[in-house]
Design a protein around this motif. Sequence first.
Motif, short mmCIF file in Angstrom:
data_model
loop_
_atom_site.label_atom_id
_atom_site.label_comp_id
_atom_site.label_asym_id
_atom_site.label_seq_id
_atom_site.Cartn_x
_atom_site.Cartn_y
_atom_site.Cartn_z
N ARG A 192 0.82 -1.36 0.09
CA ARG A 192 0.08 0.05 0.02
C ARG A 192 0.82 1.45 0.21
NH1 ARG A 192 -3.59 -2.62 3.84
NH2 ARG A 192 -5.74 -2.90 2.89
N ALA A 193 1.97 1.43 0.81
CA ALA A 193 2.95 2.31 0.69
C ALA A 193 3.44 2.67 -0.67
CB ALA A 193 4.05 2.08 1.78
N LEU A 194 3.81 1.66 -1.21
CA LEU A 194 4.33 1.92 -2.70
C LEU A 194 3.20 2.44 -3.69
CD1 LEU A 194 6.57 -1.28 -3.04
CD2 LEU A 194 7.09 1.02 -2.30
N MET A 195 1.98 1.79 -3.53
CA MET A 195 0.94 2.23 -4.01
C MET A 195 0.70 3.55 -3.95
SD MET A 195 -3.03 0.93 -4.38
CE MET A 195 -2.70 -0.58 -5.22
N LYS A 196 0.60 4.09 -2.67
CA LYS A 196 0.54 5.44 -2.44
C LYS A 196 1.37 6.43 -3.16
CE LYS A 196 0.50 8.57 1.48
NZ LYS A 196 -0.30 9.72 0.85
N GLU A 210 -6.96 -2.85 -1.52
CA GLU A 210 -6.34 -4.05 -1.03
C GLU A 210 -5.58 -4.70 -1.97
OE1 GLU A 210 -7.38 -5.57 1.64
OE2 GLU A 210 -8.85 -4.34 2.55
N PHE A 211 -4.52 -5.62 -1.76
CA PHE A 211 -3.61 -6.40 -2.39
C PHE A 211 -4.34 -7.70 -2.14
CE2 PHE A 211 -1.10 -2.68 -3.01
CZ PHE A 211 -0.50 -3.03 -4.34
N LEU A 241 -8.02 -0.54 -8.45
CA LEU A 241 -6.85 0.16 -8.61
C LEU A 241 -7.06 1.72 -8.45
CD1 LEU A 241 -4.86 -1.86 -11.30
CD2 LEU A 241 -4.46 -1.78 -8.86
N PRO A 242 -6.06 2.61 -8.01
CA PRO A 242 -6.41 3.93 -8.11
C PRO A 242 -6.13 4.40 -9.50
CG PRO A 242 -4.51 3.32 -6.48
CD PRO A 242 -4.84 2.21 -7.64
N ALA A 243 -6.82 5.74 -9.74
CA ALA A 243 -6.78 6.27 -11.04
C ALA A 243 -5.33 6.81 -11.41
CB ALA A 243 -7.66 7.49 -11.13
N PHE A 244 -5.02 6.80 -12.65
CA PHE A 244 -3.80 7.28 -13.04
C PHE A 244 -3.66 7.71 -14.25
CE2 PHE A 244 -4.01 2.74 -14.25
CZ PHE A 244 -3.43 2.68 -15.59
#
Length: 244
Positions: A192-196, A210-211, A241-244
């Motif tokens: 999650r930290a990396l995803m953030k 969630e992963f 997944l978050p938007a990108f």
Amino acid sequence: MTKNVKSKLVLVRHGQSVWNEQNRFTGWVDVDLTEQGVREAKKAGDLLAKEEIRFDVAFTSYQKRAIKTLWMTLEGIDQMYIPETKAWQLNERHYGALSGLNKEETREKHGAEQVHIWRRSFDIPPPQIDADHEYHPANDPKYSHYDPAILPGGESLQMTTDRVLPYFNAQIRPFLEAGGNVIISAHGNSLRALMKDLFDVADDDIPGFEFPTGNPLLLELGEGQKVLSARYLDADRAKDLPAF
């Protein structure tokens, strides 16, 4: 490798662990994979094999559920030879005094709202444990060569992020900046930290992502590590997944 070319980053949460199956707070307690977790780790390798990615380096935590998942994944793609680094900074979030407790029983004792705050807030840690507690890393031989003062006795997601991201930026990001392909086998909260960071997710939003266990997340990164594409390889077990 050339600067500013596309790179691939694969994030894998370890397969189901014994305490995942028992619905217990795990954190830094070094529990093993279940039989299902082994199957998930092997399937991660099968899924990645179809992508035909040649990895330059691999990273994982000090915890055997993530280490074994990495090994089985690399075996599945016949790349066990690549350099592998283990770092405690990629460990799961430390759940402090919640470590080892059944989540449902903890809700009954402390109330669902309080447990939700401990689990899903960004900056509120669980109750801390003392340095002489059996689950404090100062009492684990794996961390005996580290100053006990830097080892956590309980962490919020923010505290986890504050140790994961400096390590990622110093030790992993340079490979990606040079166009390398990297695989990381870690944990729900360290990922999650990396995803953030990679998706630029707000503090209040990141706890909601969630992963799934043993389901590789494949990211293609461009210049400045901008996310160009992102997908879970097992679509049937994918999470939002978050938007990108």
